[in-house]
Design a protein around this motif. Structure first.
Motif, mmCIF file in Angstrom:
data_model
loop_
_atom_site.group_PDB
_atom_site.id
_atom_site.type_symbol
_atom_site.label_atom_id
_atom_site.label_comp_id
_atom_site.label_asym_id
_atom_site.label_seq_id
_atom_site.Cartn_x
_atom_site.Cartn_y
_atom_site.Cartn_z
ATOM 1 N N UNK A 198 0.813 -1.212 0.000
ATOM 2 C CA UNK A 198 0.000 0.000 0.000
ATOM 3 C C UNK A 198 0.848 1.264 0.000
ATOM 4 N N UNK A 199 2.124 1.144 0.344
ATOM 5 C CA UNK A 199 2.969 2.323 0.383
ATOM 6 C C UNK A 199 4.444 1.962 0.459
ATOM 7 N N UNK B 267 -3.659 17.947 6.597
ATOM 8 C CA UNK B 267 -3.798 16.645 5.947
ATOM 9 C C UNK B 267 -2.539 16.358 5.140
ATOM 10 N N UNK B 268 -1.779 15.362 5.564
ATOM 11 C CA UNK B 268 -0.598 14.939 4.815
ATOM 12 C C UNK B 268 -1.026 14.032 3.663
ATOM 13 N N UNK B 269 -0.147 13.877 2.689
ATOM 14 C CA UNK B 269 -0.479 13.054 1.520
ATOM 15 C C UNK B 269 -0.332 11.572 1.796
ATOM 16 N N UNK C 118 -0.662 7.229 -0.707
ATOM 17 C CA UNK C 118 -0.546 5.862 -0.196
ATOM 18 C C UNK C 118 -1.814 5.493 0.557
ATOM 19 N N UNK C 119 -2.920 5.424 -0.179
ATOM 20 C CA UNK C 119 -4.197 5.067 0.418
ATOM 21 C C UNK C 119 -4.807 3.887 -0.348
ATOM 22 N N UNK C 120 -5.823 3.272 0.259
ATOM 23 C CA UNK C 120 -6.496 2.159 -0.397
ATOM 24 C C UNK C 120 -7.130 2.592 -1.699
ATOM 25 N N UNK C 121 -7.656 3.858 -1.735
ATOM 26 C CA UNK C 121 -8.276 4.357 -2.952
ATOM 27 C C UNK C 121 -7.282 4.406 -4.107
ATOM 28 N N UNK C 122 -6.052 4.854 -3.812
ATOM 29 C CA UNK C 122 -5.030 4.898 -4.858
ATOM 30 C C UNK C 122 -4.634 3.488 -5.283
ATOM 31 N N UNK C 123 -4.577 2.585 -4.324
ATOM 32 C CA UNK C 123 -4.239 1.194 -4.631
ATOM 33 C C UNK C 123 -5.276 0.588 -5.581
ATOM 34 N N UNK C 124 -6.550 0.867 -5.328
ATOM 35 C CA UNK C 124 -7.610 0.340 -6.176
ATOM 36 C C UNK C 124 -7.591 0.950 -7.574
#
Length: 692
Positions: free
Chosen positions: A93-94, A240-242, A117-123
């Motif tokens: 994931x990251x 909010x960090x990236x 590095x989020x689940x949304x980006x992974x999907x």
């Protein structure tokens, strides 16, 4: 030259073993990092399930790791299995998760961009778009997000979940120093890299330190974290960090401190000033507050010439009109603000009502689950007691059988003695010239052997062979007195041919094999959702109710009443899990296994009635609690029904009547002698029989 974070006191809430990198990165920018771990990383509650999931890895196309902790949790069991299997692609994931995988020797094939590095980006990765019928293992922590699993299942994947760790409150958190610093305003920013760390921090500080916590600036690493911060009541918009990486957290702090994100709604509008920087920055804020110089008004001070007076009157009218417009605008703005406030209050009330309903439903569900577990526990205890009683009855029945066998052995011994006496009598009769004496004695012996094999040895084949030889010998004797016995023998032979006794040992081993297949059976997914259609009925009366509340509140209440009873939220996956706890599922499988064991005990004690009843219980249990669309459940049901069709007590003919009839005729018959038998022939016959 001082770094961009100079003088900034930053609270780091990461677990103790993972905080060093972020602390070092903050201090490298001259920030002051304060360690306060709010999470403890512990092994999973069910390590055997993790081992089972890892054992199934060779059949997967993809394995997704959602955090570095998820990676560290599989290191030892993976090493025990011999390392990572070939052909299984790995998704991280990251960057931190990728480094953790590489540290245990697992190559990384895919990961999202470093800036998200989020689940949304992974999907969003191309490799995860077309996953129809692919087996995917997701390794995560206990209670993690279900977005990945739900989305991949919707795309057609067969998803397995493995929990490799769990989060908990740290057992030795030092609260006093942190609480004192917060109350004194000596902490400028709190960094939280997961919702669990923020929730634990909120819980650890308690009510006493909650106000100072909510007044402190907060940094989160995802929009979900920002939503949680708003819900908890933080006074300032969160930074909010990236991502959760050390570099991303420090970059967000530096950008916020520098004021570069002043126009971004999700960030703060400027740095929080420490005492030192606040004193230095104060002069820059004073000039806008100074009133305009009086000299600026002096050019307009001279009186206007007399012809300008009417213009002044017109200006007054325009000023009045402008004042009215301003008042109207202010009133409209106030009215709109009031309406917004009322709507927000109504929305908050609805959210509170929904939360209350959810809490009540969860409480009721917990009560129902406890009741179901207690019921299953009671049934399990009753089944164990019944098994103990059946075992005792089986022991008593076995003791009775042993006694019967002893009686039969004793009778057999006596019968053998009688048979020896009959043989001696036959020899004597043969010596006196009775031609059929020895033949009839052999027939008597064969009839006794057949009766013994049928009722003592349960050997129909041996009994049939003895009866057929006896029939041949009796036909060779050719005495009319035994014609009725010959007819009885023919009937006995035909009946014994149809006797097929069950293979007790084979059936017992078959039942043991069925018990070994119980654990893989799938439980019904809707076992606790009874009569669902009867509950899903929308209200027919959709009129907005009357009342003193504003119309939008009454309309919202009416909409809620229409929706709340017809919406049932359930997560469906390829491997559907039952709406019950693992403990309940364990009791269901255990009860089924106990019923199979009761079936085997009934077989061993030759209790046909109990055997049939136990088989019917197993079939009924499978139909009531287990998924009939599952191939394993269907096959087990067929196998149990086939075993239930076996007759434990088939009809075994009783040839004792034939033996008795033969003995009675034998005792009354007259010897059959040859007309020319001499004393020498009789002596020779006796000698020949003796030599045989």
């Amino acid at each position: 030259m001082a770094g961009p974070l100079a003088g900034l006191h930053i609270l780091v809430t990461r677990p103790e073993a993972q905080a060093e990198g972020l602390v070092a990165a903050i201090e490298a920018e001259d920030g002051i990092a304060l360690r306060f771990p709010t999470l403890a990383i512990l092994p999973p509650r069910s390590p055997e399930r993790l081992e089972e999931a890892l054992a199934a890895l060779p059949g997967c196309e993809l394995a997704i790791f959602t955090s570095a902790n998820a990676v560290y949790g599989i290191a030892d069991p993976l090493a025990a299995l011999g390392g990572w299997p070939q052909g299984v692609r790995v998704v991280a994931v990251g960057a931190a998760t990728a480094r953790a995988l590489q540290s245990i020797g697992v190559p990384v094939d895919l990961q999202p961009p470093a800036d998200d590095e989020r689940s949304e980006a992974l999907l969003g990765l191309p490799a995860l778009q077309d996953v129809d019928d692919q087996q995917i293992l997701i390794v995560h922590g206990e209670g993690g997000r279900e977005l990945l699993a739900e989305t991949l299942t919707e795309r057609g994947a067969r998803v397995m979940l493995a929990e490799s760790y769990r989060r908990a409150l740290p057992p030795d958190a030092h609260l006093a120093p942190v609480r004192a610093r917060l109350e004194a305003g000596q902490i400028d920013v709190i960094t939280t890299t997961s919702n669990a760390s923020l929730t634990n921090l909120f819980e650890l500080l308690g009510k006493a330190g909650r106000e100072s916590l909510l007044s402190t600036r907060l940094l989160v690493v995802s929009p979900r974290g920002a939503e949680l911060a708003v819900k908890l009541g933080f006074h300032h918009p969160p930074i909010i960090a990236t991502g959760a990486a050390d570099a991303a957290v420090v970059a967000a702090l530096v950008e916020w401190r520098a004021g570069a994100a002043a126009d971004t709604p999700n960030r703060t509008r400027g740095p929080v000033m420490t005492d030192k920087t606040r004193d230095q920055a104060q002069p820059d804020k004073e000039p806008p507050k100074q009133p305009p110089a009086p000299a600026a008004k002096k050019p307009a001070a001279p009186a206007a010439p007399p012809p300008a007076k009417p213009a002044a009157g017109g200006g007054g009218a325009l000023g009045g009109l402008a004042l009215l417009v301003a008042l109207a605008a202010a009133g409209g703005a106030g009215f709109l603000g009031y309406q917004w406030y009322q709507g927000r209050a109504a929305q908050q009330q609805q959210v509170a009502d929904i939360d209350a309903r959810i809490a009540a439903a969860l409480q009721k569900g917990a009560a129902d689950t406890s009741s179901a577990v207690a019921k299953l526990q009671s049934e399990l205890d009753a089944a164990r007691s019944e098994l103990a009683a059946q075992a005792q009855r089986a022991a008593d029945a076995q003791a009775g059988k042993l006694k019967d066998m002893g009686d039969k052995v004793e009778g057999l011994v006596l019968g053998q003695r009688g048979l020896l006496a009959e043989v001696e009598a036959a020899k004597t009769a043969a010596a006196k010239g009775d031609l059929n004496a020895l033949t009839l004695s052999e027939v008597s012996y064969l009839l006794r052997v057949a009766d013994h094999k049928l009722h003592f040895e349960a050997d129909p084949a041996g009994a049939l062979e003895a009866l057929q030889v006896a029939e041949q010998r009796l036909a060779a004797a050719n005495e009319l007195a035994f014609a009725g016995v010959q007819k009885m023998l023919a009937e006995n032979i035909a009946t014994v041919r149809g006797v097929k006794l069950p293979d007790y040992a084979g059936i017992a081993h078959r039942i043991i094999e069925l018990e070994g297949r119980v654990d893989v059976l799938a439980v019904k997914p809707d076992i606790q959702v009874e009569n669902l259609k009867a509950r899903v009925k929308p209200q027919l009366d959709s009129a907005v109710p009357e009342g003193e509340a504003p119309w939008y509140e009454r309309m919202a209440e009416n909409a809620w009443n229409q929706v709340k009873d017809i919406v049932v939220i359930r997560h469906e996956r390829t491997h559907t899990q039952p709406l019950m706890t693992p403990k309940e599922s364990f009791f269901l499988h255990q009860n089924l296994r106990l019923n199979l064991e009761a079936m085997r005990l009934a077989l061993l004690r030759d209790d046909a009635v109990a055997y049939q009843e136990s088989a019917q219980l197993v079939v009924a249990w499978l139909g009531q609690y287990f998924d009939q669309s599952d191939a394993d459940v269907q096959q087990l049901t067929k196998d149990v029904q086939a075993l239930a069709a076996v007759q434990l007590k088939p009809y075994v003919p009783d040839i004792h009547g034939t033996v008795k009839a033969f003995g009675e005729i034998l005792s009354r018959r007259q010897p059959v002698r040859s007309a020319t038998v001499t004393d020498e022939q009789r002596a020779g016959a006796v000698t020949g029989e003796a030599s045989q």
